[in-house]
Design a protein around this motif. Structure first.
Motif, PDB file in Angstrom:
ATOM      1  N   THR A  22      22.549  45.232  96.281  1.00 37.82           N
ATOM      2  CA  THR A  22      21.827  45.183  97.546  1.00 37.82           C
ATOM      3  C   THR A  22      20.625  44.262  97.333  1.00 37.82           C
ATOM      4  O   THR A  22      20.062  44.201  96.246  1.00 37.82           O
ATOM      5  N   GLN A  23      20.235  43.542  98.366  1.00 33.82           N
ATOM      6  CA  GLN A  23      19.270  42.446  98.210  1.00 33.82           C
ATOM      7  C   GLN A  23      18.038  42.619  99.090  1.00 33.82           C
ATOM      8  O   GLN A  23      18.130  43.051 100.238  1.00 33.82           O
ATOM      9  N   VAL A  24      16.911  42.200  98.547  1.00 31.04           N
ATOM     10  CA  VAL A  24      15.670  42.106  99.309  1.00 31.04           C
ATOM     11  C   VAL A  24      15.835  40.986 100.349  1.00 31.04           C
ATOM     12  O   VAL A  24      16.432  39.947 100.053  1.00 31.04           O
ATOM     13  N   THR A  25      15.310  41.218 101.557  1.00 29.65           N
ATOM     14  CA  THR A  25      15.450  40.197 102.603  1.00 29.65           C
ATOM     15  C   THR A  25      14.742  38.900 102.209  1.00 29.65           C
ATOM     16  O   THR A  25      13.760  38.919 101.456  1.00 29.65           O
ATOM     17  N   LYS A  26      15.246  37.775 102.703  1.00 25.50           N
ATOM     18  CA  LYS A  26      14.546  36.492 102.510  1.00 25.50           C
ATOM     19  C   LYS A  26      13.940  36.001 103.810  1.00 25.50           C
ATOM     20  O   LYS A  26      13.230  34.994 103.835  1.00 25.50           O
ATOM     21  N   ASP A  27      14.223  36.708 104.886  1.00 27.51           N
ATOM     22  CA  ASP A  27      13.721  36.356 106.215  1.00 27.51           C
ATOM     23  C   ASP A  27      12.196  36.538 106.261  1.00 27.51           C
ATOM     24  O   ASP A  27      11.684  37.627 105.987  1.00 27.51           O
ATOM     25  N   PRO A  28      11.458  35.486 106.620  1.00 29.28           N
ATOM     26  CA  PRO A  28       9.987  35.587 106.626  1.00 29.28           C
ATOM     27  C   PRO A  28       9.460  36.681 107.557  1.00 29.28           C
ATOM     28  O   PRO A  28       8.424  37.297 107.261  1.00 29.28           O
ATOM     29  N   VAL A  29      10.147  36.940 108.660  1.00 34.46           N
ATOM     30  CA  VAL A  29       9.710  38.012 109.567  1.00 34.46           C
ATOM     31  C   VAL A  29       9.815  39.368 108.856  1.00 34.46           C
ATOM     32  O   VAL A  29       8.883  40.182 108.888  1.00 34.46           O
TER      33      VAL A  29
ATOM     34  N   ALA B 192      18.517  51.056 102.197  1.00 32.54           N
ATOM     35  CA  ALA B 192      19.172  49.984 101.451  1.00 32.54           C
ATOM     36  C   ALA B 192      19.122  48.663 102.206  1.00 32.54           C
ATOM     37  O   ALA B 192      19.658  47.657 101.737  1.00 32.54           O
ATOM     38  N   GLY B 193      18.487  48.634 103.358  1.00 28.76           N
ATOM     39  CA  GLY B 193      18.405  47.404 104.136  1.00 28.76           C
ATOM     40  C   GLY B 193      17.435  46.407 103.522  1.00 28.76           C
ATOM     41  O   GLY B 193      16.619  46.756 102.660  1.00 28.76           O
ATOM     42  N   GLY B 194      17.515  45.158 103.965  1.00 33.60           N
ATOM     43  CA  GLY B 194      16.713  44.082 103.381  1.00 33.60           C
ATOM     44  C   GLY B 194      15.214  44.306 103.518  1.00 33.60           C
ATOM     45  O   GLY B 194      14.452  44.034 102.581  1.00 33.60           O
ATOM     46  N   ILE B 195      14.752  44.777 104.687  1.00 35.86           N
ATOM     47  CA  ILE B 195      13.311  45.003 104.865  1.00 35.86           C
ATOM     48  C   ILE B 195      12.861  46.195 104.013  1.00 35.86           C
ATOM     49  O   ILE B 195      11.825  46.153 103.348  1.00 35.86           O
ATOM     50  N   SER B 196      13.664  47.251 104.023  1.00 32.51           N
ATOM     51  CA  SER B 196      13.340  48.431 103.209  1.00 32.51           C
ATOM     52  C   SER B 196      13.181  48.057 101.742  1.00 32.51           C
ATOM     53  O   SER B 196      12.256  48.518 101.058  1.00 32.51           O
ATOM     54  N   LEU B 197      14.087  47.217 101.251  1.00 31.43           N
ATOM     55  CA  LEU B 197      14.003  46.801  99.852  1.00 31.43           C
ATOM     56  C   LEU B 197      12.799  45.891  99.620  1.00 31.43           C
ATOM     57  O   LEU B 197      12.187  45.922  98.540  1.00 31.43           O
ATOM     58  N   ALA B 198      12.448  45.092 100.646  1.00 31.74           N
ATOM     59  CA  ALA B 198      11.252  44.258 100.521  1.00 31.74           C
ATOM     60  C   ALA B 198      10.003  45.142 100.400  1.00 31.74           C
ATOM     61  O   ALA B 198       9.054  44.798  99.677  1.00 31.74           O
TER      62      ALA B 198
END
Lengths: 509, 509
Positions: B242-249, B277-283
């Motif tokens: 699972t990956q950290v988001t790369k979206d700047p928002v 496990a979502g991208g923002i959560s991981l960020a």
């Protein structure tokens, strides 16, 4: 033999006699459990046992439970019961998984009416003596280890409050037996109590930072946590190491037992095994170890109370895994802490006949002791030949019922007291679940096991009938005088399914 | 807002509306369990699912259960349900812990009357769509993860047969999720099913030599074992990582969320944490990792579904332990297999409000997502803005109720669909359990949390009211048209305590 068991026993109730070992008429649904609800951030810690007892609002007539994993070093039963005495409660039933000499305080509580009932799988020492003398108001109920779990789960033994000695504990009541100064290993006899009691109290002398791990009992069933100075005396909890006997008579029995096992045809790849912690039992394990190495056979599991000797066999790769309901020595505790294939086993998983499959049901061989055996292979491990309670089934009747081969190992007599009698003083384990008796002067095979008799003949393994073995014994000891008892029933020997296998009557001095 | 919930719903029964979040009137005793008894040596292995179904003698109207640890790669529900269809059974309720697009077969079974009831904590894909269209006879019941365990344990959901996908299994039904080709990690959502169902069937594609270890579900509750070719498609079971988001928002939201956490005063030694496990959560987890290292603060536990990112934080020593109800990726499965402080957590232990203390009750911080939030901070994660079911609470309402600080992280709008509305389409999680909403254009604090507002002011952390945040949003999106529904209730949003938080009505196309 008619065991002279009445249909109704005052202080116990209706009696269903032990008959068919797998009697569907005895099946009940499991009991419901009272649910509780605490709000987020709820604090379970209490300053003292007295504070918890007040909060629980324990009443006269309540049942309180304890486990015996601290064995003869346990302080917890005494701490709780003396508070209960101080509160002036009466008519309490103590449902302890076993009772040892260290629990002598109960004698006073029996005499002053604080305690009027005992339910346990084993008792020895002053409490057993007081019960034998008829001082407890209601008959004590002696269960098997599997039967105790069943009784709790099916609601026959409803526990108002379970007090769980917790060698390792955190502030929310996660518990294990492998950390802390009173580390005792597996906590298999406490699981049913934790899952079915109305209130569950962890009593510890070692609070660790949350969360404790490993966790054998979890916070979702524990209501209170109390820290005390000490929950037990390490010297009484586990022995340093359990030892193989050095007595030549014991070694002869072990060696002859090994021949029985080899002739049984059960020692195949993946076989399973259980033996006790006594010197002869461990000598059998040693014989087996040698045999397995020589024959390059590996087993699947060893179950039961576990000793360092068995741990060593597992760590050598002779067995794949251990099913551990209680650790008998420090080596077993160490292994239980370290080895992923040293598995926890609740009393339910171990020996409850009323579940989807207990471990004893899958056991190939069990080695057990005996105080007395009769001509029908019935075994007594509950009372001495003087009629006094000095034990109880523990896992004896559970494993005998489950194992494909049940071997009793015992000296034929000790101090002129014979093993084999016309009738056992108390019927603990039914003869139809016992297959072979090995003594230093001969081996007897249960005539119900014609298949074994054939095997023994084929392998030229000497054996005799139990009547012949008794004749040998009688030449040395003579026939002992029967125990004199009066009519009062002081205890009930309950079979694992909840039926009554025998009653124990008050001894006349 | 009046959610327009009737007092009685056909196909569901009496309705108790969600009120007090810890309502003692809703407490029930746990259900009893039918006990079974098998004789020693009993064989649990069966040749096929069909053979088991015949032996169980499943009837019209039965409830069958499944877990969702194989997620969108699960074959087991389909294998069992197609056999049930072939047998001609009708009126079956499917109590699956979640339903995914891979379970599309259920649409046919709904249409032909095989399945008339669904109870689940989450559903998405064709089945959710069919339910939204009113094709299921009885209203679907959408539960929380903790509420599902509660419902089973309190007997509201009585399971006739539980079918447990078993990545690792032995011939007596000991089960784990860490061995075999379908290894999925923790099996937390299957535990209540295994403990309370009338019959428990292990379905596996990997029988190992007895005894399997580790054991997450044990043989004493499992009645049958069936080996099939494959229980699931590894590609659908767990993602590689699972990956950290790369979206700047998303990164902006995570960074602002970190400021909220830091200002909350909760980030002290020993704090606990949960995130998705979502991208923002991981960020957010990544921001927290950096903060913890810089401030030299260590936490106690992370709970929930576990990802490799969280495993890494634990293995770096930032947290003492993990409480894992399900593993989201291969790294989590690896850690669950190897690390003794990566602990199993049943749904009961995770979030059931009716026990002696669930893990969510002790959670400091939870980071959650949302589809919609209303002006009272009520959250919808059940239906899309089109009124169709596309999810459900899972652990959302459980963790929000338990955590000291519940933070919703979300973009303020996506594709012109706003996050904040006057009224949520479906009330999944009550606003009084939600504390802060963080979006890329501002942070809103629940006015019930004046203590937080004071903290934020003290730390000069900018925030606004939710009305202000809605105004920002409305400038971009305008006010969307309300969803059109008719009267028919197609699903019920059940709160964790068994009360009804909302109903979902049939969408008019």
């Amino acid at each position: 033999m008619d065991r002279n068991i009445p249909d109704f026993i005052e202080g116990y109730g209706e009696v269903k006699r032990t008959g068919n070992l797998f009697d569907r008429a005895l099946l009940k649904e499991t009991a419901g459990r009272n649910v509780r609800m605490y709000e987020p951030g709820h604090n379970k810690m209490r300053e003292s046992i007295a504070e918890v007892l007040r909060e629980i609002d324990l009443k006269d007539g309540a049942t309180v439970s304890f486990h015996h994993h601290l064995r003869n070093g346990d302080f917890v039963l005494n701490l709780v019961m003396s508070e209960i005495e101080k509160m002036g409660l009466k008519d309490i039933t103590v449902a302890a998984s076993s009772i040892f000499p260290c629990h002598e305080i109960l004698v006073r509580l029996i005499d002053n009416g604080t305690v009027t009932g005992i339910k346990t799988a084993y008792m020895s020492g002053p409490v057993a003596c007081a019960v034998s003398e008829g001082r407890l108001k209601n008959p004590a109920v002696l269960m098997t280890h599997g039967g105790r779990a069943r009784s709790i789960m099916e609601g026959e033994t409803h526990i108002d409050a379970a007090f769980i000695a917790a060698p390792g504990c955190d502030r929310l009541g996660n518990i294990n037996g492998v950390t802390g100064k009173a580390a005792c290993g597996a906590l298999g006899y406490a699981i049913a109590d934790a899952e079915y009691a109305d209130k569950v109290v962890a009593i510890t002398d070692d609070i660790v930072d949350y969360p404790l791990y490993p966790q054998e009992i979890k916070q979702n069933v524990v209501d209170y946590v109390v820290k005390v100075d000490s929950i037990g005396d390490p010297k009484g909890i586990v022995s340093g190491t359990t030892q193989v006997t050095k007595d030549p008579v014991g070694l002869k029995i072990a060696s002859d037992t090994m021949k029985v096992l080899a002739a049984s045809g059960l020692l195949k790849e993946g076989f399973s095994f259980q033996t006790g912690a006594g010197g002869i039992s461990l000598a059998v394990a040693k014989e087996l170890e040698t045999w397995m190495k020589k024959n390059e056979i590996k087993g699947s599991f060893v179950s039961g109370g576990i000793t360092g000797y068995i741990v060593n066999m597992m760590e050598e790769g002779l067995f794949k895994a251990l099913y551990d309901v209680q650790c008998f020595d420090l080596e077993a505790v160490r292994s239980y802490r370290e080895n992923r294939n040293h598995l926890p086993m609740s009393a339910d998983l171990y020996g409850n006949p009323h579940n989807s499959g207990c471990v004893t049901n899958d056991l190939d061989i069990v080695i057990l002791g005996a105080t007395e055996v009769d001509l029908n292979f019935n075994v007594n491990v509950t009372t001495g030949s003087d009629g006094r309670i000095m034990g109880g089934s523990g896992g004896h009747a559970d494993t005998a019922a489950g194992a494909k081969l049940t071997v009793i190992v015992s000296k034929l007599f000790s101090a002129r007291t014979p093993l084999i009698k016309d009738h056992v003083t108390t019927l603990t384990t039914p003869g139809k679940t016992v297959d072979v008796i090995v003594t230093e002067r001969g081996t007897a095979v249960n005539p119900l096991r014609q298949d074994l008799i054939e095997q023994f003949k084929k392998k030229n393994l000497p054996f005799m009938t139990i009547e012949e073995l008794k004749e040998v014994s009688d030449r040395f000891t003579g026939t002992p005088n029967p125990v004199k008892t009066d009519d009062k029933i002081v205890a009930i020997s309950q079979y694992r399914d909840g039926s009554v296998s025998d009653v124990i009557r008050k001894v006349i001095k």
